[in-house]
Design a protein around this motif. Structure first.
Motif, mmCIF file in Angstrom:
data_model
loop_
_atom_site.group_PDB
_atom_site.id
_atom_site.type_symbol
_atom_site.label_atom_id
_atom_site.label_comp_id
_atom_site.label_asym_id
_atom_site.label_seq_id
_atom_site.Cartn_x
_atom_site.Cartn_y
_atom_site.Cartn_z
ATOM 1 N N ILE A 87 0.666 -0.832 0.236
ATOM 2 C CA ILE A 87 0.186 -0.127 -0.116
ATOM 3 C C ILE A 87 0.640 1.245 0.058
ATOM 4 O O ILE A 87 1.473 1.170 0.574
ATOM 5 C CB ILE A 87 -0.767 -0.012 1.435
ATOM 6 N N GLU A 88 0.362 2.227 -0.862
ATOM 7 C CA GLU A 88 1.007 3.334 -0.841
ATOM 8 C C GLU A 88 1.202 3.921 0.714
ATOM 9 O O GLU A 88 -0.062 3.903 0.351
ATOM 10 C CB GLU A 88 0.761 4.379 -1.587
ATOM 11 N N GLY A 89 2.737 4.388 0.881
ATOM 12 C CA GLY A 89 1.764 5.472 2.042
ATOM 13 C C GLY A 89 2.198 4.666 3.253
ATOM 14 O O GLY A 89 2.580 4.809 4.790
ATOM 15 N N TRP A 90 2.252 3.696 2.924
ATOM 16 C CA TRP A 90 3.370 2.344 4.541
ATOM 17 C C TRP A 90 4.340 3.067 4.828
ATOM 18 O O TRP A 90 4.912 2.433 3.839
ATOM 19 C CB TRP A 90 2.628 0.977 3.881
ATOM 20 N N GLY A 91 4.870 3.007 5.835
ATOM 21 C CA GLY A 91 6.201 2.901 6.171
ATOM 22 C C GLY A 91 7.364 1.746 5.041
ATOM 23 O O GLY A 91 5.996 0.442 5.631
ATOM 24 N N ARG A 92 8.567 1.498 5.414
ATOM 25 C CA ARG A 92 8.893 0.592 4.921
ATOM 26 C C ARG A 92 10.060 0.200 6.249
ATOM 27 O O ARG A 92 10.498 1.245 6.180
ATOM 28 C CB ARG A 92 9.860 0.860 4.127
ATOM 29 N N GLN A 93 9.884 -0.989 6.855
ATOM 30 C CA GLN A 93 11.510 -1.471 6.953
ATOM 31 C C GLN A 93 11.879 -2.786 6.735
ATOM 32 O O GLN A 93 11.209 -3.542 7.122
ATOM 33 C CB GLN A 93 11.449 -1.787 9.159
ATOM 34 N N THR A 94 13.981 -2.496 6.946
ATOM 35 C CA THR A 94 13.949 -3.742 6.301
ATOM 36 C C THR A 94 14.844 -4.305 7.993
ATOM 37 O O THR A 94 15.715 -3.660 8.169
ATOM 38 C CB THR A 94 14.708 -3.940 4.983
ATOM 39 N N ALA A 95 15.244 -5.552 8.052
ATOM 40 C CA ALA A 95 15.300 -6.532 9.324
ATOM 41 C C ALA A 95 15.974 -8.297 8.497
ATOM 42 O O ALA A 95 14.953 -8.782 8.272
ATOM 43 C CB ALA A 95 14.628 -6.422 10.424
ATOM 44 N N GLY A 96 17.470 -7.675 8.155
ATOM 45 C CA GLY A 96 17.800 -9.737 7.172
ATOM 46 C C GLY A 96 17.291 -9.546 6.109
ATOM 47 O O GLY A 96 16.685 -8.328 5.351
ATOM 48 N N SER A 97 16.288 -10.100 6.308
ATOM 49 C CA SER A 97 15.384 -11.064 4.910
ATOM 50 C C SER A 97 14.271 -10.511 5.222
ATOM 51 O O SER A 97 13.599 -10.461 3.818
ATOM 52 C CB SER A 97 15.734 -12.588 4.482
ATOM 53 N N ALA A 98 13.691 -9.155 5.493
ATOM 54 C CA ALA A 98 12.441 -9.484 6.094
ATOM 55 C C ALA A 98 12.591 -8.272 5.806
ATOM 56 O O ALA A 98 12.991 -7.275 6.181
ATOM 57 C CB ALA A 98 11.916 -9.537 7.474
ATOM 58 N N ILE A 99 10.949 -7.869 5.005
ATOM 59 C CA ILE A 99 10.257 -6.489 4.616
ATOM 60 C C ILE A 99 9.390 -6.641 4.959
ATOM 61 O O ILE A 99 9.043 -7.066 4.931
ATOM 62 C CB ILE A 99 10.886 -6.302 2.983
ATOM 63 N N THR A 100 9.502 -5.457 5.774
ATOM 64 C CA THR A 100 7.947 -5.076 6.520
ATOM 65 C C THR A 100 7.457 -3.389 6.250
ATOM 66 O O THR A 100 7.949 -2.561 5.744
ATOM 67 C CB THR A 100 7.763 -4.948 8.057
ATOM 68 N N PHE A 101 6.099 -3.637 5.504
ATOM 69 C CA PHE A 101 5.356 -2.555 5.395
ATOM 70 C C PHE A 101 4.197 -2.387 6.064
ATOM 71 O O PHE A 101 3.542 -3.143 6.786
ATOM 72 C CB PHE A 101 4.395 -1.835 4.434
ATOM 73 N N SER A 102 4.268 -0.932 6.770
ATOM 74 C CA SER A 102 3.228 -1.239 8.027
ATOM 75 C C SER A 102 2.444 0.136 8.246
ATOM 76 O O SER A 102 3.105 1.331 7.453
ATOM 77 C CB SER A 102 3.974 -1.311 9.403
#
Length: 188
Positions: free
Chosen positions: A61-76
């Motif tokens: 979803i456009e506008g959701w924050g993005r965070q990368t930790a190791g092999s995981a990418i999280t949009f929230s």
């Protein structure tokens, strides 16, 4: 004592008069829950973007924050999130992995209402699906914890396993949005 009794009678009379007025005129005050939509619902007008990672692609979803930790990418956004994590393909069958170590891990993480694993076939491949409820992380300001309804997909790729997790507070209506995201996943 007589003064206290008069106050109680006066308060009760006022409450009754307001209630009678509301019934007669049809004027009522909506409850806060009825007045406002759930705060985490993804609107039908949401814009979807595509993440093109080295081994896969998926919409978010456009506008959701993005965070990368190791092999995981999280949009929230607020208490809702989408996470893609790559890990080694488990030895043996994927079904045994989901029914065994994954179910054990979810129970240790205080997941409840865990559905029976079921096979799924998505455009990105065949895999397994689970749905469960789990407590969110505590809000850093208020300490509030909410229950998250979580959809989790396990999709085997050429050399890895993708775990796609989609979560929202219980009561939010994100079924269509999350279905779209799950169907957008594909290996590269």
């Amino acid at each position: 004592m007589l003064r206290t009794l008069r106050r109680q009678v006066t308060r009760t009379t006022i409450v009754l008069l307001v209630a009678v007025y509301a019934v007669i005129t049809g004027v009522t005050h909506p409850s806060p829950a009825a007045a406002a939509p759930a705060h985490g619902d993804i609107p039908d007008s949401a814009t979807y973007l595509t993440l093109t990672a080295p081994h896969y692609k998926v919409q978010y979803i456009e506008g959701w924050g993005r965070q990368t930790a190791g092999s995981a990418i999280t949009f929230s956004d607020k208490d809702s999130f989408e996470r893609v994590m790559l890990q080694a393909t488990p030895r043996g069958s994927l079904a045994a992995f989901v029914r065994g170590p994954e179910m054990t891990g979810l129970r240790r993480a205080h997941a409840t209402k865990i559905s029976s694993p079921r096979a799924v076939s998505l455009p990105g491949g065949r895999g397994w699906y689970l749905q469960y409820t789990i407590p969110s992380a505590a809000d850093p300001v208020t300490g509030k914890v909410v229950s998250l309804l979580t959809d989790r997909y396990y999709l085997t790729g050429p050399h890895q396993l993708a775990v796609l997790t989609l979560a929202s507070p219980v009561g939010d209506d994100n079924v269509d949005a999350y279905r779209r995201i799950a169907h957008s996943f594909g290996w590269r």
